[in-house]
Design a protein around this motif. Sequence first.
Motif, mmCIF file in Angstrom:
data_model
loop_
_atom_site.group_PDB
_atom_site.id
_atom_site.type_symbol
_atom_site.label_atom_id
_atom_site.label_comp_id
_atom_site.label_asym_id
_atom_site.label_seq_id
_atom_site.Cartn_x
_atom_site.Cartn_y
_atom_site.Cartn_z
ATOM 1 N N VAL A 248 -12.060 -15.586 22.871
ATOM 2 C CA VAL A 248 -11.449 -16.226 23.766
ATOM 3 C C VAL A 248 -11.157 -17.647 23.306
ATOM 4 N N TRP A 249 -11.933 -18.396 22.327
ATOM 5 C CA TRP A 249 -11.818 -19.469 21.857
ATOM 6 C C TRP A 249 -11.809 -19.338 20.478
ATOM 7 N N ARG A 250 -10.729 -20.120 19.470
ATOM 8 C CA ARG A 250 -10.810 -19.813 18.268
ATOM 9 C C ARG A 250 -12.197 -20.969 17.681
ATOM 10 N N THR A 251 -12.233 -22.218 18.314
ATOM 11 C CA THR A 251 -13.066 -23.159 17.888
ATOM 12 C C THR A 251 -13.608 -23.778 19.060
ATOM 13 N N VAL A 252 -14.908 -24.250 19.208
ATOM 14 C CA VAL A 252 -15.280 -25.333 20.153
ATOM 15 C C VAL A 252 -16.215 -26.201 19.440
ATOM 16 N N SER A 253 -15.659 -27.601 19.914
ATOM 17 C CA SER A 253 -16.363 -28.731 19.044
ATOM 18 C C SER A 253 -16.998 -29.602 20.333
ATOM 19 N N ILE A 270 -18.766 -20.464 23.245
ATOM 20 C CA ILE A 270 -18.113 -19.165 22.458
ATOM 21 C C ILE A 270 -18.295 -17.866 23.181
ATOM 22 N N VAL A 271 -19.748 -17.658 23.315
ATOM 23 C CA VAL A 271 -20.378 -16.669 24.051
ATOM 24 C C VAL A 271 -19.991 -16.594 25.380
ATOM 25 N N ARG A 272 -19.872 -17.362 26.388
ATOM 26 C CA ARG A 272 -19.367 -17.777 27.527
ATOM 27 C C ARG A 272 -17.952 -17.531 27.801
ATOM 28 N N GLY A 273 -17.008 -17.534 26.745
ATOM 29 C CA GLY A 273 -15.569 -17.135 27.035
ATOM 30 C C GLY A 273 -14.857 -18.186 28.000
ATOM 31 N N HIS A 274 -14.323 -17.288 28.892
ATOM 32 C CA HIS A 274 -13.313 -17.990 29.839
ATOM 33 C C HIS A 274 -14.344 -19.100 30.864
ATOM 34 N N ASP A 275 -15.607 -18.831 30.832
ATOM 35 C CA ASP A 275 -16.440 -19.740 31.536
ATOM 36 C C ASP A 275 -16.919 -20.861 30.962
ATOM 37 N N ALA A 276 -16.474 -20.948 29.970
ATOM 38 C CA ALA A 276 -16.976 -22.110 29.022
ATOM 39 C C ALA A 276 -16.815 -23.473 29.471
ATOM 40 N N PRO A 277 -15.660 -23.784 30.223
ATOM 41 C CA PRO A 277 -15.476 -25.196 30.860
ATOM 42 C C PRO A 277 -16.744 -25.393 31.837
ATOM 43 N N ALA A 278 -17.124 -24.648 32.619
ATOM 44 C CA ALA A 278 -18.154 -24.722 33.577
ATOM 45 C C ALA A 278 -19.447 -24.940 33.034
ATOM 46 N N LEU A 279 -19.606 -24.301 31.812
ATOM 47 C CA LEU A 279 -21.036 -24.425 31.023
ATOM 48 C C LEU A 279 -21.000 -25.641 30.583
ATOM 49 N N LEU A 280 -20.039 -26.280 30.012
ATOM 50 C CA LEU A 280 -19.857 -27.545 29.183
ATOM 51 C C LEU A 280 -19.731 -28.819 30.124
ATOM 52 N N GLY A 281 -19.243 -28.578 31.212
ATOM 53 C CA GLY A 281 -19.603 -29.696 32.328
ATOM 54 C C GLY A 281 -18.873 -31.044 31.803
ATOM 55 N N GLY A 282 -19.736 -32.151 31.846
ATOM 56 C CA GLY A 282 -19.065 -33.244 31.087
ATOM 57 C C GLY A 282 -19.320 -33.413 29.782
#
Length: 308
Positions: A248-253, A270-282
């Motif tokens: 879903v993501w090539r890279t996440v920094s 990376i593992v969370r995929g489309h739900d990554a934004p919710a995981l990362l929060g602020g």
Amino acid sequence: MPLIEALPVGVDTAQWNVWGTVARVVVTDPERLSSAAAVLKAELAAVDRACSRFRDDSELRRACTGRPVTVSPLLAELVAAALTAARETGGDVDPTVGAALCGLGYDRDFAALTGREVAPAVRVFTAPDWRSVRLEDRELTVPAGVLLDLGATAKAVTADRAAARIAAELGVGVLVALGGDIATAGDGPDGGWRVLVRDRPEDPSCTVRLPAGAAMATSSTASRTWGRPGELLHHIVDPRTGRPAPRVWRTVSVAAFSCLRANTLSTAAIVRGHDAPALLGGAPSRLVTPALDVLRLGGWPASFAGLS
């Protein structure tokens, strides 16, 4: 991976290959560079002896017996960090994926894996997960048949440890980079540490300034890859399937107050995929899609100043 782009006057760097990636140490006093490099090399060697899954003589390999084993303070610290990452991500970052990685062909140092023909995947699923691993003070119990892989978190802990030790022992500002994992300590150069964030040469890039004491980690599905006919694999495994996480993501920094925290979030994203934004929060984050589109979260990079 993040790179040091343009060093200010009075800052110097050394680099070398290790663990299938590049180690860099940057200090604000060039006269301390050789000493700083020696400290980092000592930390790398100690961690390798403690937890490499590619060495038959590593302490971790000897501890995966199914019985309680008293381990060194260093290995206890590394396992505790991995278990904390697993707990904080709901199991997205799980150190019990070692057997799954071996089944995918990642059974040796990545530098030795590159260019090697890999046999078809062996589907490996072990019933226990990170919650089955017990660590009480320095007594470690790993269930029989479970192979721990501390690769992601151990690299981040090493960056944090080395940066803190160099700053304390040598009295300099320092940046330590181990592939995509960056930690800083001590007083930084004027304006902060200037870092070029880019994974592959063809990827979109940006230059950011990390304040002294801040850290950053980049996780990638494009850099550590290997293949077999009809299949390209990468090293970030979804513990629920035993397979590389979908791209879903090539890279996440991610930037954070420690490299361990930044790496925990970037790997889990990376593992969370489309739900990554919710995981990362602020958390200040930069996510790049396979189509090379860029998503910025948490005020990236304006909120870096609040990390230190």
